[in-house]
Design an enzyme around this catalytic site. Structure first.
Site, PDB file in Angstrom:
ATOM      1  N   ASN A  10      31.863   3.047  24.938  1.00 33.66           N
ATOM      2  CA  ASN A  10      31.864   4.435  24.479  1.00 33.66           C
ATOM      3  C   ASN A  10      33.275   4.954  24.724  1.00 33.66           C
ATOM      4  O   ASN A  10      33.634   5.313  25.844  1.00 33.66           O
ATOM      5  CB  ASN A  10      30.826   5.223  25.277  1.00 33.66           C
ATOM      6  CG  ASN A  10      30.728   6.665  24.831  1.00 33.66           C
ATOM      7  OD1 ASN A  10      31.536   7.130  24.026  1.00 33.66           O
ATOM      8  ND2 ASN A  10      29.754   7.378  25.357  1.00 33.66           N
ATOM      9  N   ARG A  59      28.744  25.227  25.277  1.00 33.43           N
ATOM     10  CA  ARG A  59      28.719  25.583  23.847  1.00 33.43           C
ATOM     11  C   ARG A  59      27.690  26.681  23.592  1.00 33.43           C
ATOM     12  O   ARG A  59      26.611  26.659  24.179  1.00 33.43           O
ATOM     13  CB  ARG A  59      28.354  24.365  22.988  1.00 33.43           C
ATOM     14  CG  ARG A  59      29.358  23.247  23.036  1.00 33.43           C
ATOM     15  CD  ARG A  59      29.001  22.170  21.996  1.00 33.43           C
ATOM     16  NE  ARG A  59      29.775  20.979  22.215  1.00 33.43           N
ATOM     17  CZ  ARG A  59      29.236  19.768  22.429  1.00 33.43           C
ATOM     18  NH1 ARG A  59      27.928  19.602  22.425  1.00 33.43           N
ATOM     19  NH2 ARG A  59      30.013  18.729  22.626  1.00 33.43           N
ATOM     20  N   GLU A  93      20.939   5.025  25.764  1.00 30.78           N
ATOM     21  CA  GLU A  93      21.674   4.824  24.519  1.00 30.78           C
ATOM     22  C   GLU A  93      22.402   3.481  24.508  1.00 30.78           C
ATOM     23  O   GLU A  93      22.505   2.826  23.474  1.00 30.78           O
ATOM     24  CB  GLU A  93      22.661   5.971  24.313  1.00 30.78           C
ATOM     25  CG  GLU A  93      21.937   7.269  23.972  1.00 30.78           C
ATOM     26  CD  GLU A  93      22.732   8.520  24.300  1.00 30.78           C
ATOM     27  OE1 GLU A  93      23.261   9.114  23.372  1.00 30.78           O
ATOM     28  OE2 GLU A  93      22.823   8.879  25.486  1.00 30.78           O
ATOM     29  N   ARG A 113      29.745   2.851  20.465  1.00 32.57           N
ATOM     30  CA  ARG A 113      29.152   4.130  20.083  1.00 32.57           C
ATOM     31  C   ARG A 113      30.176   4.826  19.194  1.00 32.57           C
ATOM     32  O   ARG A 113      31.329   5.006  19.590  1.00 32.57           O
ATOM     33  CB  ARG A 113      28.895   4.980  21.313  1.00 32.57           C
ATOM     34  CG  ARG A 113      28.456   6.357  20.934  1.00 32.57           C
ATOM     35  CD  ARG A 113      28.462   7.292  22.105  1.00 32.57           C
ATOM     36  NE  ARG A 113      28.007   8.587  21.673  1.00 32.57           N
ATOM     37  CZ  ARG A 113      28.494   9.726  22.107  1.00 32.57           C
ATOM     38  NH1 ARG A 113      29.444   9.738  23.016  1.00 32.57           N
ATOM     39  NH2 ARG A 113      28.027  10.863  21.675  1.00 32.57           N
ATOM     40  N   HIS A 152      23.355  12.868  18.788  1.00 33.26           N
ATOM     41  CA  HIS A 152      22.431  12.312  19.793  1.00 33.26           C
ATOM     42  C   HIS A 152      21.357  11.435  19.142  1.00 33.26           C
ATOM     43  O   HIS A 152      20.286  11.240  19.720  1.00 33.26           O
ATOM     44  CB  HIS A 152      21.672  13.423  20.567  1.00 33.26           C
ATOM     45  CG  HIS A 152      22.504  14.220  21.506  1.00 33.26           C
ATOM     46  ND1 HIS A 152      22.283  15.565  21.729  1.00 33.26           N
ATOM     47  CD2 HIS A 152      23.533  13.879  22.307  1.00 33.26           C
ATOM     48  CE1 HIS A 152      23.151  16.018  22.616  1.00 33.26           C
ATOM     49  NE2 HIS A 152      23.930  15.017  22.991  1.00 33.26           N
ATOM     50  N   LEU A 179      18.353  17.097  26.535  1.00 32.94           N
ATOM     51  CA  LEU A 179      18.978  18.222  27.224  1.00 32.94           C
ATOM     52  C   LEU A 179      19.956  17.708  28.281  1.00 32.94           C
ATOM     53  O   LEU A 179      19.560  17.303  29.370  1.00 32.94           O
ATOM     54  CB  LEU A 179      17.898  19.090  27.895  1.00 32.94           C
ATOM     55  CG  LEU A 179      16.692  19.469  27.027  1.00 32.94           C
ATOM     56  CD1 LEU A 179      15.657  20.236  27.843  1.00 32.94           C
ATOM     57  CD2 LEU A 179      17.144  20.295  25.823  1.00 32.94           C
ATOM     58  N   GLY A 180      21.236  17.690  27.920  1.00 33.69           N
ATOM     59  CA  GLY A 180      22.277  17.316  28.878  1.00 33.69           C
ATOM     60  C   GLY A 180      23.343  18.394  28.823  1.00 33.69           C
ATOM     61  O   GLY A 180      23.029  19.545  28.494  1.00 33.69           O
TER      62      GLY A 180
HETATM   63  P1  ADP Z   1      26.052  14.609  29.202  1.00 40.95           P
HETATM   64  O1  ADP Z   1      25.657  15.422  28.006  1.00 40.95           O
HETATM   65  O2  ADP Z   1      27.430  14.908  29.701  1.00 40.95           O
HETATM   66  O3  ADP Z   1      25.718  13.131  29.093  1.00 40.95           O
HETATM   67  P2  ADP Z   1      23.917  14.605  31.173  1.00 40.95           P
HETATM   68  O4  ADP Z   1      22.854  14.088  30.273  1.00 40.95           O
HETATM   69  O5  ADP Z   1      24.426  13.709  32.240  1.00 40.95           O
HETATM   70  O6  ADP Z   1      25.129  15.193  30.362  1.00 40.95           O
HETATM   71  O7  ADP Z   1      23.351  15.950  31.854  1.00 40.95           O
HETATM   72  C1  ADP Z   1      24.116  16.719  32.689  1.00 40.95           C
HETATM   73  C2  ADP Z   1      23.294  17.948  33.065  1.00 40.95           C
HETATM   74  O8  ADP Z   1      22.118  17.510  33.770  1.00 40.95           O
HETATM   75  C3  ADP Z   1      24.028  18.908  33.997  1.00 40.95           C
HETATM   76  O9  ADP Z   1      23.823  20.250  33.552  1.00 40.95           O
HETATM   77  C4  ADP Z   1      23.307  18.704  35.313  1.00 40.95           C
HETATM   78  O10 ADP Z   1      23.306  19.854  36.103  1.00 40.95           O
HETATM   79  C5  ADP Z   1      21.907  18.393  34.848  1.00 40.95           C
HETATM   80  N1  ADP Z   1      21.113  17.815  35.930  1.00 40.95           N
HETATM   81  C6  ADP Z   1      21.247  16.615  36.526  1.00 40.95           C
HETATM   82  N2  ADP Z   1      20.358  16.484  37.542  1.00 40.95           N
HETATM   83  C7  ADP Z   1      19.655  17.643  37.598  1.00 40.95           C
HETATM   84  C8  ADP Z   1      18.588  18.147  38.401  1.00 40.95           C
HETATM   85  N3  ADP Z   1      18.075  17.420  39.393  1.00 40.95           N
HETATM   86  N4  ADP Z   1      18.119  19.388  38.148  1.00 40.95           N
HETATM   87  C9  ADP Z   1      18.637  20.133  37.145  1.00 40.95           C
HETATM   88  N5  ADP Z   1      19.623  19.732  36.345  1.00 40.95           N
HETATM   89  C10 ADP Z   1      20.136  18.503  36.557  1.00 40.95           C
END
Ligand code: ADP
Length: 404
Positions: free
Chosen positions: A7, A241, A384, A91, A180, A209-210
């Protein structure tokens, strides 16, 4: 097959070296700060200590050289010879309208990727650099491109067209592409497997949701709509965003604040979302902590985040004509008990009932709906890299077969 999954970003390369027979990585790591004197490579062979190497890595070509060297390293490596890398899977963010599935990289594909640069000026150039670097380092190794957009390529025109003059769609390819896709594809397939049903019979909504967040409506295994659009800016509220808003808002702000196009882009992509609304953080863990401490702005940011997901679930249930399963994935979807609880509250009308005890269950795949919930609710960790490795294996096997 043993597949190197890459990636490639503008200043970083994440990698996993996956053995498809065991569907797991033999090693993984990343190179960060490419282009700087003190670039960092972190490498972790499965079941062993993580190592960290700091050095001068001036471009993607050298970064790939380092990755291959560490995979070959007598102490930390997992192979003895470069030839043990059977194929490389990349990717690639934007496939435009050209690619509706994963492909073997050929000269024609490279040309098409370059033609799509304008659609993803930040993402596609480093993806291309990564492919070119591998071509130099491993000239005889087949490479595949797996696109973030491909899974959404079958959306109908009423989902992908915007209400702007058609001429602009034709001239600039302005339409919804969605992103995604690899994740939405993986978790929807897993949900069907967990339900013991054929995906062609199911209506599934997947919420990735990330930091970046998107939601997709999947009918019979085909994505019929998704919340990200022409770029990943549209749809849900995200870490930094803004997601959906009246397009005239940005024109108004640009006028009032005298912002350039670049500054407006940065405002919407980097300073909005959770960080913009809360003024605290783009990180959901910190938002939840601040909310627990009764921080009003953080609570509002949290509510905005979950409310919008709720609205999309309603909209996509209507688009699908019902829903059999809802899947949560991504860093927040997989880990935040609170987000899942809030999103699923008062959804009985849709036949969607969350089991609060199951929702608290630790990591991993889980059905978190009540026994009498008509709609299954799942938490499914996305993977992924594995999808990229499996697609690459399939395409390369076919290619090698055709050469026989
Ligand atoms: P990316 O889109 O960069 O790949 P990720 O899928 O790794 O992101 O998600 C990152 C998000 O997940 C951050 O907002 C982080 O705070 C949230 N996150 C990770 N662990 C927890 C948790 N235990 N509780 C709430 N949010 C979490």
């Amino acid at each position: 097959m043993k597949i190197l999954v890459l990636n490639c970003g503008s200043s970083s390369i994440k990698y996993q070296f996956i053995d498809t027979e065991i569907a797991a990585p033999l090693a993984k790591g990343q190179v960060e700060r490419i282009g700087m004197m003190s670039a960092v490579l972190t490498h972790q062979p499965a079941g062993k200590e993580k190592i960290r190497i700091v050095g001068e890595i001036l471009d993607h070509k050298i970064a790939i050289e380092y990755v291959i060297a560490v995979l070959l390293s007598p102490n930390h490596g997992v192979i003895q010879d470069k030839n043990e890398i059977d194929a490389v899977g990349h990717r690639v963010v934007h496939g435009g309208e050209t690619f509706s599935g994963s492909v073997l990289i050929t000269e024609n594909v490279m040309r098409a990727l370059k033609e799509n640069i304008e659609l993803a000026p930040l993402h596609n150039p480093p993806n291309i650099k990564g492919i070119e670097a591998v071509t130099i380092q491993l000239p005889n190794t087949p490479q595949c491109g797996v696109f973030d957009t491909a899974f959404h390529a079958k959306m109908p025109p009423h989902a992908y067209l915007y209400g702007i003059p058609r001429e602009l769609y034709k001239r600039y390819k302005i339409r919804r592409y969605g992103f995604h896709g690899t994740s939405h594809r993986f978790v929807s397939k897993r949900a069907a497997e967990l339900m013991g049903k054929d995906i062609t019979e199911l209506k599934i909504i997947t919420a990735h949701l990330g930091n970046g967040a998107s939601i997709a409506a999947i009918n019979g295994g085909i994505s019929i709509d998704t919340s990200m659009g022409f770029t990943p800016l549209e749809g849900l509220l995200m870490g930094t965003r803004c997601g959906d808003m009246d397009p005239s808002v940005i024109l108004y702000i640009m006028g009032k604040e005298g912002l350039s196009i670049g500054e407006a882009n940065t405002l919407m992509n980097k300073h909005s979302g959770l960080i913009g609304v809360s003024g605290e953080s783009s990180d959901m863990r910190e938002i939840e902590e601040a909310k627990a401490a009764n921080d009003k702005k953080a609570s509002e940011a949290f509510n905005l985040f979950t409310y919008r997901i709720k609205k999309y679930i309603g909209a996509y249930s209507a688009a699908l004509g019902g829903i059999d399963a809802l899947v949560f994935t991504g860093g927040i979807g997989e880990n935040s008990t609170l987000v899942r609880k809030d999103v699923c509250s008062n959804m009985d009308y849709l036949g969607l009932k969350l089991d609060e005890t199951k929702n608290e269950s630790p990591k991993g795949e889980a059905d978190i709906s009540t026994d009498d919930s008509k709609v299954r609710i799942f938490r499914i960790p996305t993977n992924e890299e594995l999808v990229i490795a499996l697609d690459t294996e399939e395409i390369v096997s076919k290619h090698l077969e055709s050469l026989k």
